[in-house]
Design an enzyme around this catalytic site. Structure first.
Site, PDB file in Angstrom:
ATOM      1  N   ARG A   1       0.851  -1.199   0.000  1.00  0.00           N
ATOM      2  CA  ARG A   1       0.000   0.000   0.000  1.00  0.00           C
ATOM      3  C   ARG A   1       0.884   1.246   0.000  1.00  0.00           C
ATOM      4  NH1 ARG A   1      -1.933   0.868   4.314  1.00  0.00           N
ATOM      5  NH2 ARG A   1      -1.214  -0.918   5.511  1.00  0.00           N
TER       6      ARG A   1
ATOM      7  N   TYR B   1      -1.743  -3.716  -6.800  1.00  0.00           N
ATOM      8  CA  TYR B   1      -1.519  -4.662  -5.701  1.00  0.00           C
ATOM      9  C   TYR B   1      -2.332  -4.353  -4.445  1.00  0.00           C
ATOM     10  CZ  TYR B   1       1.148  -7.936  -2.755  1.00  0.00           C
ATOM     11  OH  TYR B   1       1.523  -8.963  -1.928  1.00  0.00           O
ATOM     12  N   GLY B   2      -2.843  -5.393  -3.829  1.00  0.00           N
ATOM     13  CA  GLY B   2      -3.409  -5.334  -2.479  1.00  0.00           C
ATOM     14  C   GLY B   2      -4.409  -4.219  -2.271  1.00  0.00           C
TER      15      GLY B   2
ATOM     16  N   LYS C   1      -9.540  -2.143   2.032  1.00  0.00           N
ATOM     17  CA  LYS C   1      -9.250  -0.993   2.888  1.00  0.00           C
ATOM     18  C   LYS C   1     -10.052   0.241   2.456  1.00  0.00           C
ATOM     19  CE  LYS C   1      -6.975  -3.605   5.318  1.00  0.00           C
ATOM     20  NZ  LYS C   1      -5.631  -3.985   5.560  1.00  0.00           N
TER      21      LYS C   1
ATOM     22  N   HIS D   1     -10.398  -2.311  11.673  1.00  0.00           N
ATOM     23  CA  HIS D   1      -9.309  -3.171  11.163  1.00  0.00           C
ATOM     24  C   HIS D   1      -9.066  -4.287  12.191  1.00  0.00           C
ATOM     25  CE1 HIS D   1      -4.882  -3.247   9.494  1.00  0.00           C
ATOM     26  NE2 HIS D   1      -5.616  -4.174   8.945  1.00  0.00           N
TER      27      HIS D   1
ATOM     28  N   SER E   1      -1.184  -3.464  10.487  1.00  0.00           N
ATOM     29  CA  SER E   1      -0.832  -4.348   9.373  1.00  0.00           C
ATOM     30  C   SER E   1       0.436  -5.144   9.698  1.00  0.00           C
ATOM     31  CB  SER E   1      -0.597  -3.520   8.110  1.00  0.00           C
ATOM     32  OG  SER E   1      -1.768  -2.811   7.800  1.00  0.00           O
ATOM     33  N   ALA E   2       0.405  -6.425   9.376  1.00  0.00           N
ATOM     34  CA  ALA E   2       1.522  -7.341   9.601  1.00  0.00           C
ATOM     35  C   ALA E   2       1.919  -7.445  11.074  1.00  0.00           C
ATOM     36  CB  ALA E   2       2.728  -6.970   8.726  1.00  0.00           C
ATOM     37  N   CYS E   3       0.926  -7.377  11.962  1.00  0.00           N
ATOM     38  CA  CYS E   3       1.191  -7.514  13.403  1.00  0.00           C
ATOM     39  C   CYS E   3       0.429  -8.664  14.044  1.00  0.00           C
ATOM     40  CB  CYS E   3       0.889  -6.204  14.115  1.00  0.00           C
ATOM     41  SG  CYS E   3       2.068  -4.907  13.699  1.00  0.00           S
TER      42      CYS E   3
ATOM     43  N   THR F   1      -4.022 -12.309  11.206  1.00  0.00           N
ATOM     44  CA  THR F   1      -4.314 -13.593  10.567  1.00  0.00           C
ATOM     45  C   THR F   1      -3.896 -14.737  11.486  1.00  0.00           C
ATOM     46  OG1 THR F   1      -4.035 -12.592   8.399  1.00  0.00           O
ATOM     47  CG2 THR F   1      -3.897 -15.001   8.512  1.00  0.00           C
TER      48      THR F   1
ATOM     49  N   ASP G   1      -9.171  -9.726   9.083  1.00  0.00           N
ATOM     50  CA  ASP G   1      -8.658  -8.380   8.799  1.00  0.00           C
ATOM     51  C   ASP G   1      -9.644  -7.256   9.103  1.00  0.00           C
ATOM     52  OD1 ASP G   1      -6.262  -7.022   7.763  1.00  0.00           O
ATOM     53  OD2 ASP G   1      -7.529  -6.365   6.123  1.00  0.00           O
TER      54      ASP G   1
ATOM     55  N   SER H   1       4.958 -10.188   0.697  1.00  0.00           N
ATOM     56  CA  SER H   1       4.361 -11.163  -0.224  1.00  0.00           C
ATOM     57  C   SER H   1       3.143 -11.788   0.459  1.00  0.00           C
ATOM     58  CB  SER H   1       5.379 -12.234  -0.596  1.00  0.00           C
ATOM     59  OG  SER H   1       5.918 -12.859   0.551  1.00  0.00           O
ATOM     60  N   ARG H   2       2.155 -12.170  -0.339  1.00  0.00           N
ATOM     61  CA  ARG H   2       0.881 -12.590   0.260  1.00  0.00           C
ATOM     62  C   ARG H   2       0.250 -13.754  -0.477  1.00  0.00           C
ATOM     63  NH1 ARG H   2      -1.572  -8.767   4.210  1.00  0.00           N
ATOM     64  NH2 ARG H   2       0.038  -7.205   4.540  1.00  0.00           N
TER      65      ARG H   2
ATOM     66  N   GLY I   1       0.397 -20.038  19.033  1.00  0.00           N
ATOM     67  CA  GLY I   1      -0.557 -20.852  19.789  1.00  0.00           C
ATOM     68  C   GLY I   1      -0.535 -20.583  21.288  1.00  0.00           C
ATOM     69  N   GLU I   2       0.616 -20.124  21.785  1.00  0.00           N
ATOM     70  CA  GLU I   2       0.716 -19.838  23.226  1.00  0.00           C
ATOM     71  C   GLU I   2      -0.091 -18.590  23.602  1.00  0.00           C
ATOM     72  OE1 GLU I   2       1.792 -22.115  24.916  1.00  0.00           O
ATOM     73  OE2 GLU I   2       3.388 -23.158  23.822  1.00  0.00           O
ATOM     74  N   ASN I   3      -0.465 -17.805  22.599  1.00  0.00           N
ATOM     75  CA  ASN I   3      -1.313 -16.651  22.908  1.00  0.00           C
ATOM     76  C   ASN I   3      -2.663 -17.088  23.478  1.00  0.00           C
ATOM     77  OD1 ASN I   3       0.716 -14.950  21.976  1.00  0.00           O
ATOM     78  ND2 ASN I   3      -0.101 -14.862  19.889  1.00  0.00           N
TER      79      ASN I   3
HETATM   80  P1  GTP Z   1      -2.186  -7.662   7.642  1.00  0.00           P
HETATM   81  O1  GTP Z   1      -2.716  -8.708   6.720  1.00  0.00           O
HETATM   82  O2  GTP Z   1      -1.107  -6.826   7.015  1.00  0.00           O
HETATM   83  O3  GTP Z   1      -3.235  -6.806   8.231  1.00  0.00           O
HETATM   84  O4  GTP Z   1      -1.351  -8.441   8.802  1.00  0.00           O
HETATM   85  P2  GTP Z   1      -1.829  -9.302  10.065  1.00  0.00           P
HETATM   86  O5  GTP Z   1      -2.135  -8.388  11.202  1.00  0.00           O
HETATM   87  O6  GTP Z   1      -2.866 -10.262   9.674  1.00  0.00           O
HETATM   88  O7  GTP Z   1      -0.474 -10.067  10.455  1.00  0.00           O
HETATM   89  P3  GTP Z   1      -0.110 -11.634  10.344  1.00  0.00           P
HETATM   90  O8  GTP Z   1      -0.946 -12.498  11.233  1.00  0.00           O
HETATM   91  O9  GTP Z   1      -0.061 -11.998   8.914  1.00  0.00           O
HETATM   92  O10 GTP Z   1       1.361 -11.633  10.945  1.00  0.00           O
HETATM   93  C1  GTP Z   1       2.394 -10.869  10.392  1.00  0.00           C
HETATM   94  C2  GTP Z   1       3.723 -11.437  10.803  1.00  0.00           C
HETATM   95  O11 GTP Z   1       3.808 -11.459  12.233  1.00  0.00           O
HETATM   96  C3  GTP Z   1       3.972 -12.845  10.328  1.00  0.00           C
HETATM   97  O12 GTP Z   1       5.279 -12.969   9.856  1.00  0.00           O
HETATM   98  C4  GTP Z   1       3.745 -13.685  11.558  1.00  0.00           C
HETATM   99  O13 GTP Z   1       4.505 -14.868  11.548  1.00  0.00           O
HETATM  100  C5  GTP Z   1       4.177 -12.742  12.702  1.00  0.00           C
HETATM  101  N1  GTP Z   1       3.426 -13.051  13.959  1.00  0.00           N
HETATM  102  C6  GTP Z   1       2.085 -13.216  14.086  1.00  0.00           C
HETATM  103  N2  GTP Z   1       1.749 -13.538  15.362  1.00  0.00           N
HETATM  104  C7  GTP Z   1       2.897 -13.559  16.067  1.00  0.00           C
HETATM  105  C8  GTP Z   1       3.220 -13.830  17.450  1.00  0.00           C
HETATM  106  O14 GTP Z   1       2.356 -14.125  18.289  1.00  0.00           O
HETATM  107  N3  GTP Z   1       4.532 -13.743  17.797  1.00  0.00           N
HETATM  108  C9  GTP Z   1       5.515 -13.428  16.894  1.00  0.00           C
HETATM  109  N4  GTP Z   1       6.764 -13.376  17.314  1.00  0.00           N
HETATM  110  N5  GTP Z   1       5.249 -13.181  15.581  1.00  0.00           N
HETATM  111  C10 GTP Z   1       3.970 -13.245  15.174  1.00  0.00           C
HETATM  112  C1  SPV Z   2      -2.886  -4.428   5.482  1.00  0.00           C
HETATM  113  O1  SPV Z   2      -1.936  -3.772   5.043  1.00  0.00           O
HETATM  114  O2  SPV Z   2      -3.419  -4.199   6.602  1.00  0.00           O
HETATM  115  C2  SPV Z   2      -3.418  -5.550   4.680  1.00  0.00           C
HETATM  116  C3  SPV Z   2      -2.884  -5.736   3.322  1.00  0.00           C
HETATM  117  O3  SPV Z   2      -4.291  -6.252   5.136  1.00  0.00           O
HETATM  118  S1  SPV Z   2      -3.648  -4.707   2.145  1.00  0.00           S
HETATM  119  O4  SPV Z   2      -4.802  -5.399   1.598  1.00  0.00           O
HETATM  120  O5  SPV Z   2      -2.661  -4.435   1.080  1.00  0.00           O
HETATM  121  O6  SPV Z   2      -4.083  -3.476   2.768  1.00  0.00           O
HETATM  122 MN    MN Z   3      -4.785  -5.655   7.312  1.00  0.00          MN
END
Ligand code: GTP
Ligand code: SPV
Ligand code: MN
Length: 641
Positions: free
Chosen positions: A111, A258-259, A267, A287, A309-311, A314, A334, A424-425, A550-552
């Site tokens: 994005r 993309y995305g 979004k 979100h 995002s990416a935290c 999923t 999401d 990458s997704r 999984g420990e979460n």
């Molecule tokens: P968006 O699709 O961008 O919104 O991301 P998201 O919030 O769905 O993040 P996602 O679950 O894809 O995780 C992003 C990255 O964080 C991945 O590389 C995961 O492996 C890592 N991750 C997710 N959960 C954990 C966790 O509990 N601990 C650690 N250390 N890493 C994690």
């Molecule tokens: C994010 O960035 O929070 C995503 C990927 O879920 S995108 O669809 O590109 O916004």
């Molecule tokens: Mn997202």
């Protein structure tokens, strides 16, 4: 390049009048004359008048050679794949069933927040008053005149020689009272194919539009590039722009394929326009993932969680709980649309139909459920390719030999460049997830017991804290910060403010958004409990202090016990934390609980200063006083601790 035609050519639009009508968004475009005739497929005649007018105006502006109205059928999807193979946009991954690999242009990989704008008559509708006339971290404002200019500078003739696809789509199950409809026109078959996975799309939506004509107009073009890179990926990075006009139910996106830049239901619609609709209609567009948890006694509760995002959304949405007897089921990973029902219960739907998930880090160890979901009917983008026609990414396991990287070059591990792009997704139908919740398409939504906020905080922020009340919870959301990730164009690992994980997705003034959240508690409503979590705290050696994944489930277990009113918490300066021994850590080796929960006073006094600066500089007079009250409480709690 071959130009495979997915539509019959015998339908020629000779209606000169429609060619004179330009997009509602842009007056100047009214002058755009149609050069030559546009071939439309017969389905165009079946469109409702409003949709037809939008399609014809878009065609007049973009001048495609063909217009194809998508029916959502399997035959159409196969034709799209065939076309994309011929164009070099996708290649099959023979190791799996109906899986495909796409490599984007290396300049179009995430994005682009700096080029994403919201249009309204008044700047203050969009960004807080403190940033009038300046750049705001909470959204980019664009004037109606500049919006029109951005369109007329880019769109006239941008689809010449290409097909314009019309994608009728529903966010949410077709027919649910919580669902909303959009129509995206695009010149990207990749977008069409992805929208078929990510939304409900095709004839059933056209059918629904006959009952209710309202829809969000989404116009997308990858842009007019004379020289797409060798990957066959069209885009126009220097001129990319993503525009939203909430008052007009309109989204216009140019230059990226993309995305979130191009799958406009996600979004752009479900969050930016969605948040505006939600405020107007009294609900929440967030979100957030949605997940169901069944405890060993068989009681099932749902929680929603907002992480940037990416935290980890999923991953939490598909978690395999390590605690015996617990079961997790996925509703969404999401986006959550949530509304209080007539009994005062907050109910959530997932408006999406698929997962557009981060590939790197996904493995049998971290997310076996995702691994069980993605190797059928999936488009992988910018992952690495193996010699047997499979995929690979960092964190999946040992690298096989002869990996081709995301740019299509033989990968040399020693060179230090990643094989898969960090953003990458996989794009996978939600239905394929083995733990998809039986209620995931429920029209009324699932009841939400708790809301989690969280981010990547390497220091100072404890594993879990419970808000003292709703207002305190809103403050927790408002003050969220997180390390930047690869999901957008930010460089490095700087800690950014990302309130409610919505910073890139607010459709209106953040101060008003906070007021909207603060207005949620009302007579007769059961408010979900709010928590802040941090799976990402690190020790001095830079290693994660908490095993995560999984420990979460151990944290969720405590959260649910709190929702049951169990006395398993104690008051701490930040809120309520697990009482001694209350967090189940049985079977976890070498856990430094003290460090995991420590809240150094110096750290938090600095954090409070940083929050104050942010509130003042970014929100100013638009900040509800309740947030200042909460900041004062935070400081007082630390002064007294
Ligand atoms: P968006 O699709 O961008 O919104 O991301 P998201 O919030 O769905 O993040 P996602 O679950 O894809 O995780 C992003 C990255 O964080 C991945 O590389 C995961 O492996 C890592 N991750 C997710 N959960 C954990 C966790 O509990 N601990 C650690 N250390 N890493 C994690
Ligand atoms: C994010 O960035 O929070 C995503 C990927 O879920 S995108 O669809 O590109 O916004
Ligand atoms: Mn997202």
């Amino acid at each position: 390049m071959m130009h495979f035609k997915i539509i019959p050519e015998n339908y020629v639009n000779k209606d000169a009048k429609c060619a004179q009508i330009a997009l509602g968004c842009s007056r100047a475009a009214h002058q755009t004359a149609l050069r030559g005739s546009i071939k439309l497929n017969p389905q165009i005649a079946t469109l409702t008048p409003k949709v037809r007018a939008f399609v014809e105006r878009s065609a007049a502006l973009c001048e495609p050679e063909h217009v194809h109205v998508c029916d959502g059928s399997d035959a159409e999807a196969s034709a799209l794949l065939q076309l994309m193979q011929q164009q070099g946009t996708v290649k099959p991954l023979p190791k799996y069933e109906n899986c495909w690999l796409t490599r984007t242009d290396p300049a179009d990989v995430a994005r682009v927040e700096s080029r994403t704008f919201i249009c309204s008559e008044r700047e203050r509708d969009v960004v807080p008053i403190a940033r009038a006339g300046q750049k705001s971290a909470l959204g980019n404002y664009i004037t109606p005149a500049d919006y029109d200019k951005a369109v007329t500078d880019r769109f006239p003739g941008c689809m010449r020689g290409r097909t314009m696809y019309v994608i009728p789509f529903s966010m949410g199950p077709v027919g649910s009272p919580l669902s909303k409809i959009g129509v995206e026109v695009t010149d990207s078959p990749y977008v069409v194919y992805s929208m078929r996975v990510m939304t409900r799309m095709g004839n059933k939506v056209l059918e629904a539009l006959r009952k209710d004509e309202n829809f969000v107009r989404c116009l997308h073009s990858v842009g007019r590039t004379s020289n797409p890179s060798t990957t066959g990926w069209h885009c126009d990075p220097p001129r990319t722009i993503i525009l939203h006009r909430p008052t007009d139910n309109e989204i216009i996106s140019y230059g990226s394929g993309y995305g979130g830049n191009s799958l406009l239901g996600k979004k752009c619609f479900a969050l930016r326009l969605g948040s505006v609709l939600a405020r107007r209609e009294g609900w929440l567009a967030e979100h957030m993932l949605i997940v169901g948890i069944t405890d060993p006694k068989g009681r099932k509760r749902y929680i929603a969680a907002a992480f940037p995002s990416a935290c980890g959304k999923t991953n939490l949405a598909m978690m395999t709980p390590s605690l015996p007897g617990y079961k997790v089921e996925c509703v969404g990973d999401d986006i959550a649309w949530m509304k209080f029902d007539k009994n005062g219960v907050l109910r959530a739907i997932n408006p999406e139909n698929g997962f557009f998930g981060v590939a790197p880090g996904t493995s049998e160890a971290t997310n076996p459920i995702a691994m069980a979901s993605v190797f059928r009917n999936t488009v992988f983008t910018n992952v690495a390719e193996t010699s047997e026609g499979g995929v690979w990414w960092e964190g999946m396991g040992a690298a096989p030999e002869n990996v081709v990287d995301w740019k299509g070059k033989p990968w040399n591990a020693a060179a230090g460049t990643p094989a898969a792009h960090p953003n990458s997704r996989f794009c996978t139908p939600a239905q394929q997830c083995p733990i998809i919740d039986e209620q995931w398409e429920s029209a009324e939504g699932v009841p939400i017991s708790a809301i989690l906020f969280g981010g990547r905080r390497p220091q100072g922020v404890p594993l879990v804290v419970e808000a003292r009340d709703w207002q305190h919870g809103v403050f927790m959301g408002a003050t969220m910060r997180s390390e930047a990730t690869a999901a957008a164009e930010h460089a490095g690992k700087v800690i950014m403010h990302d309130p409610f994980a919505m910073r890139p997705f607010f459709g209106y003034n953040f101060g008003e958004y906070l007021r909207h959240w603060l207005s949620m508690p009302q007579e007769g409503r059961t408010m979900p409990k709010i928590f802040h979590v941090n799976w990402f705290r690190k020790n001095e050696q830079g290693q994660f202090l908490w095993p995560g994944f999984g420990e979460n489930s151990r944290v969720l277990e405590w959260v649910l016990r709190r929702c049951d009113g169990e006395e398993c918490a104690r008051d701490a300066p930040l809120g309520r934390v697990p009482a001694a021994g209350a967090l189940r850590t049985d079977g976890l080796a070498s856990l430094d609980l003290e460090q995991l929960f420590s809240t150094p006073r110096d750290f938090w006094m600095q954090e409070a200063d940083c929050i104050e600066k942010y509130f003042k500089e970014e929100v100013g007079d638009d900040l509800p006083n309740e947030m200042w009250d909460e900041l004062n409480k935070l400081r007082k709690n630390f002064q007294q601790s």
